[in-house]
Design a protein around this motif. Sequence first.
Motif, PDB file in Angstrom:
ATOM      1  N   TRP A 110       0.698  -1.106   0.281  1.00 44.55           N
ATOM      2  CA  TRP A 110      -0.186  -0.394   0.117  1.00 44.55           C
ATOM      3  C   TRP A 110       1.260   1.473  -0.012  1.00 44.55           C
ATOM      4  O   TRP A 110       1.328   1.208   0.546  1.00 44.55           O
ATOM      5  CB  TRP A 110      -1.282  -0.112   1.105  1.00 44.55           C
ATOM      6  CG  TRP A 110      -1.541   1.161   0.804  1.00 44.55           C
ATOM      7  CD1 TRP A 110      -1.880   2.599   2.092  1.00 44.55           C
ATOM      8  CD2 TRP A 110      -3.461   0.761   0.147  1.00 44.55           C
ATOM      9  NE1 TRP A 110      -2.913   3.066   1.394  1.00 44.55           N
ATOM     10  CE2 TRP A 110      -3.883   2.771   0.744  1.00 44.55           C
ATOM     11  CE3 TRP A 110      -3.865   0.260  -0.874  1.00 44.55           C
ATOM     12  CZ2 TRP A 110      -4.805   3.240  -0.513  1.00 44.55           C
ATOM     13  CZ3 TRP A 110      -4.781   0.802  -0.998  1.00 44.55           C
ATOM     14  CH2 TRP A 110      -5.056   1.954  -1.228  1.00 44.55           C
ATOM     15  N   ALA A 159      -4.917  -3.660  -4.568  1.00 49.65           N
ATOM     16  CA  ALA A 159      -3.751  -3.061  -4.613  1.00 49.65           C
ATOM     17  C   ALA A 159      -3.306  -4.062  -6.389  1.00 49.65           C
ATOM     18  O   ALA A 159      -3.737  -5.034  -5.382  1.00 49.65           O
ATOM     19  CB  ALA A 159      -2.393  -4.281  -4.070  1.00 49.65           C
ATOM     20  N   PHE A 169      -2.723   1.065  -7.065  1.00 51.28           N
ATOM     21  CA  PHE A 169      -3.883   0.965  -5.941  1.00 51.28           C
ATOM     22  C   PHE A 169      -5.116   1.653  -5.983  1.00 51.28           C
ATOM     23  O   PHE A 169      -5.335   2.526  -7.026  1.00 51.28           O
ATOM     24  CB  PHE A 169      -2.586   1.668  -4.713  1.00 51.28           C
ATOM     25  CG  PHE A 169      -1.594   0.641  -4.008  1.00 51.28           C
ATOM     26  CD1 PHE A 169      -1.798  -0.225  -3.536  1.00 51.28           C
ATOM     27  CD2 PHE A 169      -0.682   1.933  -4.955  1.00 51.28           C
ATOM     28  CE1 PHE A 169      -0.145  -0.664  -3.509  1.00 51.28           C
ATOM     29  CE2 PHE A 169       0.941   1.208  -4.701  1.00 51.28           C
ATOM     30  CZ  PHE A 169       1.102   0.276  -3.730  1.00 51.28           C
ATOM     31  N   ARG A 179      -8.474  -1.267   1.046  1.00 50.72           N
ATOM     32  CA  ARG A 179      -7.708  -1.465   0.512  1.00 50.72           C
ATOM     33  C   ARG A 179      -7.856  -2.448  -0.912  1.00 50.72           C
ATOM     34  O   ARG A 179      -7.746  -3.596  -0.900  1.00 50.72           O
ATOM     35  CB  ARG A 179      -6.377  -1.138   0.570  1.00 50.72           C
ATOM     36  CG  ARG A 179      -6.360  -0.050   1.908  1.00 50.72           C
ATOM     37  CD  ARG A 179      -4.815  -0.400   2.993  1.00 50.72           C
ATOM     38  NE  ARG A 179      -4.879   1.372   2.831  1.00 50.72           N
ATOM     39  CZ  ARG A 179      -4.364   1.751   4.278  1.00 50.72           C
ATOM     40  NH1 ARG A 179      -3.524   0.194   4.779  1.00 50.72           N
ATOM     41  NH2 ARG A 179      -3.828   2.874   4.450  1.00 50.72           N
TER      42      ARG A 179
END
Length: 339
Positions: free
Chosen positions: A15, A299, A313, A297
């Motif tokens: 991240w 990726a 990201f 989140r």
Amino acid sequence: MSRIINGINLPNIPWQDKPADWNLPVWRYTGNPVIDRNPFKGMGRIFNSAVVPFEEKFIGVFRGETTTGRPFLYIGHSDDGISWQYETESVHMKDENGKGWDPLYAYDPRCVKIEDWYYIIWCTDFDGAAIGLAKTKDFKNFIRLENPFLPFNRNGVLFPRKVSGNYLMLSRPSDSGHTPFGDIMLSQSPDLTYWGKHRTVMQKGGKGWWQGVKIGPGPSPIETDEGWLLFYHGVSSTCSGFVYSFSAALLDIDEPSKVLYRAGSYMLTPEVSYETTGFVPNVAFPVAALSDATTGRIAIYYGAADTVVALAFCQLDEVIRYIKENNELVGCDASDGKF
């Protein structure tokens, strides 16, 4: 707030926060490329590769092209999803009876865990480009399964769970060339051997040109409370060749051949040197996505210029908001795809 469902908590997901001056919902890792040219002796390029969480670390299933130029699959190991250690011997496979069954070539792998198995899907040779399928539990022993479809086909992507009792696979059928057709299809199977109930999911085109030549599925879809989040690539044609960009769509949870929303604008397009210059210029080709159910989140690993592996990201809420705000359905997107 949108949520990832049936996902995992991944506190060690790679991240980097979004730059303050960046307006699109997907942003690049400043340390790109995470895998550069000539990553180990005899290996010219690794790109268009899959990454999955494994035993609190990460496994890479790489498209590797040695100095012979011929692609095969290779395995990599990482503590953080950024720095990699490589197995320098290509992946070897056996059939379900234990007999050796290696592909003549293998490229653009995807990887997804379904129940107790990790499934690897790649483009293989089957009297022409077609989809190969294998499974493993330990990334040491690989059982190759029957090829799902007839040639010619690419970009096979399995959903991370069964829907209505069936495995689901996205693909992009074509002819023996590299471009014709160009739409995303969905097929179903009760056992990963016999495939049918084929549907059209998404068609190329729209008002914009970035996805006018062809489209193709990227990483395995992510299940959210808004629908299946599908990152996909789109291709435009220019005076100097194709340009590969990517964006995302939301598919119906119970009937994924129906598109609920689809971004009419790209989320990332080739702009920086490692994307615009390389073996095949102007390529940003998404292949894998890690997601953390706790934070939302995501990726995304993508191949850049068919030369290196790059990382980007995004945040679930922002991506879904962008899809809805820029929604543009094309052709039969909203239908069940039966025609």
